[in-house]
Design a protein around this motif. Structure first.
Motif, mmCIF file in Angstrom:
data_model
loop_
_atom_site.group_PDB
_atom_site.id
_atom_site.type_symbol
_atom_site.label_atom_id
_atom_site.label_comp_id
_atom_site.label_asym_id
_atom_site.label_seq_id
_atom_site.Cartn_x
_atom_site.Cartn_y
_atom_site.Cartn_z
ATOM 1 N N LEU A 41 -7.650 5.917 -8.297
ATOM 2 C CA LEU A 41 -7.180 7.240 -8.008
ATOM 3 C C LEU A 41 -7.485 8.011 -6.702
ATOM 4 O O LEU A 41 -8.268 9.037 -6.895
ATOM 5 N N ASP A 42 -6.136 7.323 -5.916
ATOM 6 C CA ASP A 42 -6.703 7.970 -4.196
ATOM 7 C C ASP A 42 -5.492 9.261 -3.932
ATOM 8 O O ASP A 42 -3.852 9.548 -3.926
ATOM 9 N N LYS A 43 -5.896 10.725 -3.970
ATOM 10 C CA LYS A 43 -5.029 12.013 -3.924
ATOM 11 C C LYS A 43 -4.501 11.884 -2.159
ATOM 12 O O LYS A 43 -3.874 12.334 -1.980
ATOM 13 N N THR A 44 -5.503 11.524 -1.161
ATOM 14 C CA THR A 44 -5.006 11.381 0.125
ATOM 15 C C THR A 44 -5.502 9.918 0.547
ATOM 16 O O THR A 44 -6.538 9.755 0.319
ATOM 17 N N PRO A 45 -5.149 10.001 0.954
ATOM 18 C CA PRO A 45 -5.570 8.264 2.021
ATOM 19 C C PRO A 45 -6.510 7.934 2.521
ATOM 20 O O PRO A 45 -7.324 9.035 3.508
ATOM 21 N N SER A 46 -7.126 7.026 1.715
ATOM 22 C CA SER A 46 -9.013 7.161 2.179
ATOM 23 C C SER A 46 -8.855 5.526 2.997
ATOM 24 O O SER A 46 -10.011 4.948 2.706
ATOM 25 N N LEU A 47 -7.982 4.459 2.527
ATOM 26 C CA LEU A 47 -8.205 2.935 3.335
ATOM 27 C C LEU A 47 -7.338 2.813 4.639
ATOM 28 O O LEU A 47 -7.006 3.043 4.754
ATOM 29 N N GLY A 48 -8.923 2.509 5.133
ATOM 30 C CA GLY A 48 -8.181 1.733 6.720
ATOM 31 C C GLY A 48 -8.005 0.377 6.844
ATOM 32 O O GLY A 48 -8.753 -0.747 6.223
ATOM 33 N N LEU A 50 0.962 -1.727 -0.060
ATOM 34 C CA LEU A 50 -0.209 0.390 -0.068
ATOM 35 C C LEU A 50 0.810 1.153 -0.030
ATOM 36 O O LEU A 50 1.709 1.209 0.966
ATOM 37 N N GLU A 51 0.509 2.187 -0.686
ATOM 38 C CA GLU A 51 1.103 3.842 -0.816
ATOM 39 C C GLU A 51 0.492 4.141 0.404
ATOM 40 O O GLU A 51 -0.375 4.514 0.900
#
Length: 155
Positions: free
Chosen positions: A41-48, A23-24
């Motif tokens: 396309l995720d610019k800011t972290p949104s994955l918990g 994960l980035e």
């Protein structure tokens, strides 16, 4: 250089050790980790990402990506989020008296889905729902139902 996700992992892996390196921008948060979602396309972290005491890994994209899409994007499957089963006869599972999530956590996780249901209700009052609207509403209902089950809420 892209990481090589095709390598097989040992059967004694810890699921958290499989997913975090893929994960980035993964970093610790209050209840686990947060990272960029690889499924969009995720610019800011949104994955918990959260590791439970028994080694299972829970993932939730706050932008709405399905867990299967998230793990597929990093070369894993949903089965990789679970620790390997010990060898031996098939285990029987009883309903948990200690659910994985507290009711508060469940409400926080499904908040977006509740908004989808509300928006669909408003749209239905003011006009017709499109096929896409109905499909998204069904996804929201399924996610809410799954969350209620995971919280151990009995009807």
């Amino acid at each position: 250089m892209q990481p090589n996700f095709s390598q097989k992992h040992p059967s004694t892996h810890r699921p958290i050790d499989l997913i975090l390196p893929r994960l980035e921008k993964a970093r610790r948060s209050k209840n686990g980790w947060i990272a960029r979602c690889p499924a969009h396309l995720d610019k800011t972290p949104s994955l918990g990402v959260r590791e439970l005491d028994d080694g299972r890994v829970l993932i939730h994209c706050f932008s709405g990506c399905d867990a299967a899409d998230v793990v597929a994007a990093v070369g894993l499957t949903l089965a990789d989020l679970f620790p390997p089963r010990p060898p031996g006869p098939e285990r029987q599972f009883a309903p948990s008296s200690n659910p994985a999530f507290s009711p508060f956590d469940v409400l926080r996780l499904i908040q977006h889905e509740i908004h989808i249901v509300l928006a669909a209700a408003c749209t239905a009052l003011n006009g017709e729902l499109t096929r896409e609207d109905i499909e998204r509403l069904q996804t929201a209902i399924n996610r809410i139902t799954d969350a209620i089950r995971l919280a151990g809420v009995k009807r």
